[in-house]
Design an enzyme around this catalytic site. Structure first.
Site, PDB file in Angstrom:
ATOM      1  N   GLU A 149     -93.813  31.809  54.430  1.00  0.00           N
ATOM      2  CA  GLU A 149     -93.327  32.121  53.857  1.00  0.00           C
ATOM      3  C   GLU A 149     -95.320  32.943  53.119  1.00  0.00           C
ATOM      4  O   GLU A 149     -96.046  31.857  53.775  1.00  0.00           O
ATOM      5  CB  GLU A 149     -93.584  31.631  52.587  1.00  0.00           C
ATOM      6  CG  GLU A 149     -93.207  29.905  52.812  1.00  0.00           C
ATOM      7  CD  GLU A 149     -94.463  29.442  52.083  1.00  0.00           C
ATOM      8  OE1 GLU A 149     -94.628  30.341  50.435  1.00  0.00           O
ATOM      9  OE2 GLU A 149     -95.367  28.692  52.409  1.00  0.00           O
TER      10      GLU A 149
ATOM     11  N   HIS B 170     -92.785  29.780  48.246  1.00  0.00           N
ATOM     12  CA  HIS B 170     -93.932  28.969  46.979  1.00  0.00           C
ATOM     13  C   HIS B 170     -92.761  30.509  45.641  1.00  0.00           C
ATOM     14  O   HIS B 170     -93.118  30.203  44.201  1.00  0.00           O
ATOM     15  CB  HIS B 170     -94.638  30.429  46.515  1.00  0.00           C
ATOM     16  CG  HIS B 170     -95.784  29.352  47.469  1.00  0.00           C
ATOM     17  ND1 HIS B 170     -95.742  29.668  48.589  1.00  0.00           N
ATOM     18  CD2 HIS B 170     -96.825  28.550  46.919  1.00  0.00           C
ATOM     19  CE1 HIS B 170     -97.299  28.566  48.496  1.00  0.00           C
ATOM     20  NE2 HIS B 170     -97.840  27.908  47.673  1.00  0.00           N
TER      21      HIS B 170
ATOM     22  N   SER C 154     -97.244  24.776  51.696  1.00  0.00           N
ATOM     23  CA  SER C 154     -98.545  25.599  51.564  1.00  0.00           C
ATOM     24  C   SER C 154     -99.521  25.307  52.000  1.00  0.00           C
ATOM     25  O   SER C 154     -99.656  25.067  53.422  1.00  0.00           O
ATOM     26  CB  SER C 154     -98.543  26.001  50.196  1.00  0.00           C
ATOM     27  OG  SER C 154     -99.615  26.440  49.617  1.00  0.00           O
TER      28      SER C 154
END
Length: 310
Positions: free
Chosen positions: A215, A280, A118
Protein backbone atom coordinates in the site's frame (compact mmCIF):
# COMPACT_ATOMS: atom_id res chain seq x y z
CA UNK A 1 18.94 -13.40 11.83
CA UNK A 2 16.45 -14.64 9.29
CA UNK A 3 13.58 -17.03 10.01
CA UNK A 4 11.02 -18.46 7.62
CA UNK A 5 8.38 -17.93 10.27
CA UNK A 6 9.21 -15.32 12.92
CA UNK A 7 8.36 -15.83 16.59
CA UNK A 8 4.92 -14.51 17.56
CA UNK A 9 4.75 -12.29 20.67
CA UNK A 10 2.39 -12.83 23.62
CA UNK A 11 -1.09 -11.34 23.48
CA UNK A 12 -1.97 -8.38 25.68
CA UNK A 13 -3.92 -8.66 28.90
CA UNK A 14 -5.80 -6.04 30.93
CA UNK A 15 -3.48 -3.94 33.04
CA UNK A 16 -0.43 -4.40 30.78
CA UNK A 17 1.97 -1.51 30.44
CA UNK A 18 2.60 -0.46 26.84
CA UNK A 19 4.87 2.17 25.31
CA UNK A 20 4.14 4.71 22.58
CA UNK A 21 7.18 5.82 20.59
CA UNK A 22 7.76 8.27 17.73
CA UNK A 23 10.35 6.64 15.45
CA UNK A 24 9.64 8.89 12.48
CA UNK A 25 7.79 12.20 12.17
CA UNK A 26 6.78 14.69 14.89
CA UNK A 27 3.42 14.46 16.62
CA UNK A 28 0.53 16.75 17.32
CA UNK A 29 0.49 16.61 21.15
CA UNK A 30 -3.29 16.61 21.38
CA UNK A 31 -3.50 13.58 19.08
CA UNK A 32 -0.97 11.71 21.18
CA UNK A 33 -3.00 12.48 24.30
CA UNK A 34 -6.17 11.20 22.64
CA UNK A 35 -4.42 8.03 21.51
CA UNK A 36 -3.16 7.40 25.02
CA UNK A 37 -6.70 7.83 26.29
CA UNK A 38 -7.94 5.17 23.85
CA UNK A 39 -5.34 2.73 25.14
CA UNK A 40 -6.37 3.50 28.71
CA UNK A 41 -9.92 2.71 27.68
CA UNK A 42 -8.66 -0.76 26.72
CA UNK A 43 -7.53 -1.18 30.34
CA UNK A 44 -3.89 -0.74 29.38
CA UNK A 45 -1.28 1.38 31.14
CA UNK A 46 0.25 3.43 28.28
CA UNK A 47 3.39 5.52 28.68
CA UNK A 48 4.77 7.96 26.11
CA UNK A 49 8.48 7.54 25.41
CA UNK A 50 10.72 10.36 26.71
CA UNK A 51 11.20 11.94 23.25
CA UNK A 52 7.76 11.17 21.80
CA UNK A 53 6.68 14.81 22.03
CA UNK A 54 9.93 16.27 20.69
CA UNK A 55 10.80 17.73 17.30
CA UNK A 56 14.27 17.68 15.76
CA UNK A 57 15.92 21.08 16.32
CA UNK A 58 16.68 21.69 12.64
CA UNK A 59 15.02 18.91 10.60
CA UNK A 60 11.44 19.64 11.52
CA UNK A 61 10.09 16.57 9.73
CA UNK A 62 11.67 14.34 12.41
CA UNK A 63 10.27 13.72 15.88
CA UNK A 64 13.66 14.05 17.60
CA UNK A 65 17.32 13.38 16.91
CA UNK A 66 18.04 9.98 15.38
CA UNK A 67 19.84 8.80 18.51
CA UNK A 68 16.94 9.87 20.72
CA UNK A 69 14.33 8.10 18.63
CA UNK A 70 16.46 4.97 18.55
CA UNK A 71 17.00 5.16 22.31
CA UNK A 72 13.26 5.43 22.95
CA UNK A 73 12.50 2.34 20.87
CA UNK A 74 15.38 0.39 22.35
CA UNK A 75 14.38 1.19 25.92
CA UNK A 76 10.74 0.34 25.32
CA UNK A 77 11.53 -2.98 23.65
CA UNK A 78 14.10 -4.06 26.24
CA UNK A 79 12.03 -3.05 29.29
CA UNK A 80 10.46 -6.28 30.62
CA UNK A 81 7.61 -4.27 32.17
CA UNK A 82 6.51 -3.06 28.71
CA UNK A 83 4.33 -5.63 26.93
CA UNK A 84 3.83 -3.86 23.56
CA UNK A 85 5.27 -0.97 21.56
CA UNK A 86 3.01 1.29 19.48
CA UNK A 87 4.23 3.78 16.89
CA UNK A 88 2.49 7.11 17.33
CA UNK A 89 2.70 7.97 13.63
CA UNK A 90 4.63 7.36 10.42
CA UNK A 91 6.02 10.14 8.27
CA UNK A 92 9.74 9.75 7.67
CA UNK A 93 12.76 8.91 9.78
CA UNK A 94 12.86 5.20 10.65
CA UNK A 95 15.54 4.60 8.00
CA UNK A 96 17.79 7.11 9.75
CA UNK A 97 17.67 5.37 13.14
CA UNK A 98 17.22 1.64 12.44
CA UNK A 99 20.97 1.00 12.22
CA UNK A 100 21.53 2.80 15.53
CA UNK A 101 19.59 0.13 17.41
CA UNK A 102 21.48 -2.56 19.36
CA UNK A 103 20.12 -5.62 17.60
CA UNK A 104 21.93 -8.04 19.91
CA UNK A 105 20.03 -6.51 22.83
CA UNK A 106 16.75 -6.46 20.91
CA UNK A 107 17.11 -10.14 20.02
CA UNK A 108 17.85 -10.99 23.64
CA UNK A 109 14.71 -9.24 24.92
CA UNK A 110 11.37 -11.01 25.11
CA UNK A 111 9.27 -10.49 21.96
CA UNK A 112 6.28 -8.16 22.16
CA UNK A 113 3.82 -6.71 19.67
CA UNK A 114 5.17 -3.84 17.57
CA UNK A 115 2.31 -1.90 15.96
CA UNK A 116 2.57 0.67 13.19
CA UNK A 117 2.49 1.21 9.42
CA UNK A 118 3.71 3.52 6.67
CA UNK A 119 7.31 4.54 7.53
CA UNK A 120 7.29 1.89 10.28
CA UNK A 121 7.57 -0.65 7.44
CA UNK A 122 11.34 -0.21 7.86
CA UNK A 123 11.05 -1.46 11.45
CA UNK A 124 8.71 -4.30 10.51
CA UNK A 125 11.30 -5.51 8.04
CA UNK A 126 14.17 -5.08 10.49
CA UNK A 127 12.44 -6.94 13.32
CA UNK A 128 11.54 -9.78 10.93
CA UNK A 129 15.00 -10.11 9.39
CA UNK A 130 17.30 -9.14 12.25
CA UNK A 131 15.32 -10.29 15.28
CA UNK A 132 13.03 -12.97 13.87
CA UNK A 133 9.91 -11.45 15.45
CA UNK A 134 6.41 -11.18 13.99
CA UNK A 135 4.92 -7.66 14.04
CA UNK A 136 1.59 -5.96 13.31
CA UNK A 137 0.91 -3.70 10.33
CA UNK A 138 -1.68 -1.62 12.12
CA UNK A 139 -2.78 1.96 12.74
CA UNK A 140 -0.67 4.59 14.45
CA UNK A 141 -2.20 5.52 17.80
CA UNK A 142 -1.87 9.27 17.22
CA UNK A 143 -3.14 8.97 13.66
CA UNK A 144 -6.42 10.36 12.39
CA UNK A 145 -7.89 7.01 11.33
CA UNK A 146 -7.19 5.37 14.70
CA UNK A 147 -8.73 8.29 16.55
CA UNK A 148 -11.88 8.62 14.44
CA UNK A 149 -12.72 5.12 13.20
CA UNK A 150 -14.29 2.60 15.58
CA UNK A 151 -13.76 -0.36 13.25
CA UNK A 152 -10.04 0.38 12.91
CA UNK A 153 -9.58 0.55 16.67
CA UNK A 154 -11.66 -2.55 17.34
CA UNK A 155 -9.82 -4.71 14.84
CA UNK A 156 -6.48 -3.76 16.37
CA UNK A 157 -7.79 -4.37 19.90
CA UNK A 158 -9.06 -7.83 19.00
CA UNK A 159 -5.79 -8.68 17.25
CA UNK A 160 -3.89 -7.79 20.42
CA UNK A 161 -6.21 -9.28 23.05
CA UNK A 162 -8.25 -11.99 21.27
CA UNK A 163 -6.36 -12.90 18.07
CA UNK A 164 -8.35 -16.09 17.54
CA UNK A 165 -11.36 -13.92 16.65
CA UNK A 166 -9.61 -12.30 13.65
CA UNK A 167 -7.78 -15.19 12.00
CA UNK A 168 -10.06 -15.05 8.97
CA UNK A 169 -10.32 -11.66 7.25
CA UNK A 170 -13.05 -10.99 4.73
CA UNK A 171 -12.80 -7.64 2.98
CA UNK A 172 -16.08 -6.36 1.52
CA UNK A 173 -14.15 -4.11 -0.88
CA UNK A 174 -11.60 -6.69 -2.09
CA UNK A 175 -11.68 -8.04 -5.62
CA UNK A 176 -9.25 -10.06 -7.72
CA UNK A 177 -6.75 -8.19 -9.84
CA UNK A 178 -5.45 -11.67 -10.66
CA UNK A 179 -7.69 -14.51 -9.40
CA UNK A 180 -6.45 -17.57 -7.56
CA UNK A 181 -5.26 -18.89 -4.21
CA UNK A 182 -1.83 -18.72 -2.61
CA UNK A 183 -0.18 -19.56 0.69
CA UNK A 184 2.87 -18.00 2.33
CA UNK A 185 4.24 -16.09 5.29
CA UNK A 186 3.03 -12.48 5.28
CA UNK A 187 5.42 -9.57 4.81
CA UNK A 188 5.45 -6.07 3.41
CA UNK A 189 3.83 -2.71 4.06
CA UNK A 190 4.47 0.62 2.40
CA UNK A 191 5.64 0.14 -1.20
CA UNK A 192 7.97 3.15 -1.21
CA UNK A 193 9.74 2.04 1.97
CA UNK A 194 10.19 -1.50 0.67
CA UNK A 195 11.72 -0.17 -2.54
CA UNK A 196 14.11 2.13 -0.69
CA UNK A 197 15.26 -0.76 1.53
CA UNK A 198 16.57 -2.73 -1.46
CA UNK A 199 20.35 -2.94 -1.38
CA UNK A 200 20.76 -1.66 2.17
CA UNK A 201 22.80 -3.68 4.68
CA UNK A 202 20.93 -6.65 6.25
CA UNK A 203 17.79 -5.98 4.23
CA UNK A 204 15.53 -8.85 3.19
CA UNK A 205 16.81 -10.30 -0.06
CA UNK A 206 13.38 -10.78 -1.56
CA UNK A 207 9.77 -11.83 -1.13
CA UNK A 208 10.17 -15.39 -2.46
CA UNK A 209 7.57 -17.74 -0.98
CA UNK A 210 5.77 -14.93 0.85
CA UNK A 211 2.38 -13.25 0.74
CA UNK A 212 3.29 -9.64 0.06
CA UNK A 213 1.20 -6.75 1.43
CA UNK A 214 1.52 -3.46 -0.46
CA UNK A 215 0.00 0.00 0.00
CA UNK A 216 1.11 3.63 -0.14
CA UNK A 217 -0.01 7.25 0.10
CA UNK A 218 0.57 10.41 -1.88
CA UNK A 219 2.54 8.78 -4.73
CA UNK A 220 1.25 9.52 -8.24
CA UNK A 221 1.03 6.56 -10.62
CA UNK A 222 4.42 7.11 -12.26
CA UNK A 223 6.14 6.98 -8.85
CA UNK A 224 4.27 3.80 -7.95
CA UNK A 225 5.50 2.44 -11.29
CA UNK A 226 9.05 3.47 -10.38
CA UNK A 227 8.95 1.73 -7.02
CA UNK A 228 7.43 -1.46 -8.43
CA UNK A 229 9.91 -1.45 -11.29
CA UNK A 230 12.76 -1.14 -8.79
CA UNK A 231 11.51 -4.25 -6.97
CA UNK A 232 11.10 -6.10 -10.27
CA UNK A 233 14.52 -5.15 -11.64
CA UNK A 234 16.19 -6.07 -8.34
CA UNK A 235 14.61 -9.52 -8.49
CA UNK A 236 12.94 -8.80 -5.15
CA UNK A 237 9.55 -10.08 -6.37
CA UNK A 238 10.93 -13.29 -7.87
CA UNK A 239 9.08 -16.27 -6.42
CA UNK A 240 6.50 -14.29 -4.46
CA UNK A 241 3.51 -16.53 -3.73
CA UNK A 242 0.76 -13.91 -3.83
CA UNK A 243 0.09 -10.21 -3.32
CA UNK A 244 -2.49 -8.34 -1.25
CA UNK A 245 -3.02 -4.67 -2.16
CA UNK A 246 -4.39 -2.12 0.27
CA UNK A 247 -5.23 1.58 -0.04
CA UNK A 248 -3.58 4.12 -2.34
CA UNK A 249 -4.81 7.34 -0.72
CA UNK A 250 -3.79 10.50 -2.55
CA UNK A 251 -2.22 8.54 -5.42
CA UNK A 252 -4.67 9.82 -8.05
CA UNK A 253 -7.76 8.28 -9.63
CA UNK A 254 -7.84 4.62 -8.68
CA UNK A 255 -8.32 3.42 -12.25
CA UNK A 256 -4.98 5.03 -13.13
CA UNK A 257 -3.37 3.39 -10.12
CA UNK A 258 -4.97 0.09 -11.06
CA UNK A 259 -3.49 0.28 -14.55
CA UNK A 260 -0.01 0.51 -13.03
CA UNK A 261 -0.63 -2.32 -10.56
CA UNK A 262 -1.96 -4.58 -13.30
CA UNK A 263 0.90 -3.71 -15.66
CA UNK A 264 3.68 -4.24 -13.10
CA UNK A 265 2.22 -7.14 -11.07
CA UNK A 266 -0.08 -8.97 -13.47
CA UNK A 267 2.80 -10.66 -15.26
CA UNK A 268 4.12 -12.36 -12.15
CA UNK A 269 1.63 -15.18 -12.58
CA UNK A 270 0.48 -15.18 -8.95
CA UNK A 271 -2.86 -14.30 -7.31
CA UNK A 272 -3.31 -10.60 -6.55
CA UNK A 273 -6.16 -9.18 -4.45
CA UNK A 274 -6.81 -5.43 -4.64
CA UNK A 275 -8.56 -2.94 -2.36
CA UNK A 276 -8.23 -5.22 0.66
CA UNK A 277 -8.86 -2.48 3.23
CA UNK A 278 -5.54 -1.86 4.98
CA UNK A 279 -3.09 1.01 4.91
CA UNK A 280 -3.80 4.76 4.72
CA UNK A 281 -7.52 4.52 3.98
CA UNK A 282 -10.43 5.81 6.02
CA UNK A 283 -10.76 2.45 7.76
CA UNK A 284 -7.91 -0.01 8.13
CA UNK A 285 -7.49 -3.65 9.04
CA UNK A 286 -4.56 -4.77 11.17
CA UNK A 287 -2.46 -7.36 9.35
CA UNK A 288 -0.02 -9.65 11.16
CA UNK A 289 3.36 -9.83 9.43
CA UNK A 290 5.43 -12.98 9.72
CA UNK A 291 2.46 -15.35 10.03
CA UNK A 292 1.58 -18.11 7.52
CA UNK A 293 -1.68 -17.39 5.74
CA UNK A 294 -3.75 -18.35 2.72
CA UNK A 295 -5.02 -15.78 0.26
CA UNK A 296 -8.09 -16.38 -1.87
CA UNK A 297 -7.92 -13.44 -4.24
CA UNK A 298 -11.12 -14.47 -5.98
CA UNK A 299 -13.18 -14.51 -2.77
CA UNK A 300 -11.36 -11.58 -1.13
CA UNK A 301 -10.30 -13.53 1.96
CA UNK A 302 -7.06 -13.83 3.91
CA UNK A 303 -6.97 -16.65 6.45
CA UNK A 304 -4.13 -16.87 8.97
CA UNK A 305 -2.99 -20.34 9.94
CA UNK A 306 -1.82 -19.11 13.34
CA UNK A 307 -2.94 -16.30 15.60
CA UNK A 308 -1.02 -13.03 15.43
CA UNK A 309 -0.18 -13.20 19.13
CA UNK A 310 -0.03 -16.23 21.41
Amino acid sequence: MTAAEPVRPPRLRPGDRVAVVAPSGPLAPERLDRGLDVLRGWDLDPVAAPHARDTHPTLRYLAAADEERAHDLQQAWCDPAVKAVFAARGGYGAQRMVDLLDWDALRAAAPKPLVGFSDVTVLHEAFAVRAGVSTLHGPAVAGEVFLKDDATREHLRRTLFAPETVRALVSPTARPLVPGRARGVTLGGCLTMLATEVGTPRARRGAAGGLLMLEDIGEPPYRLDRALTQLLRAGWLDGVAGIVLGSWAGCGPYERVREVLRDRLGGLGVPVAEEFGFGHGDSALTLPLGVPAELDATAGTLTFERTATV
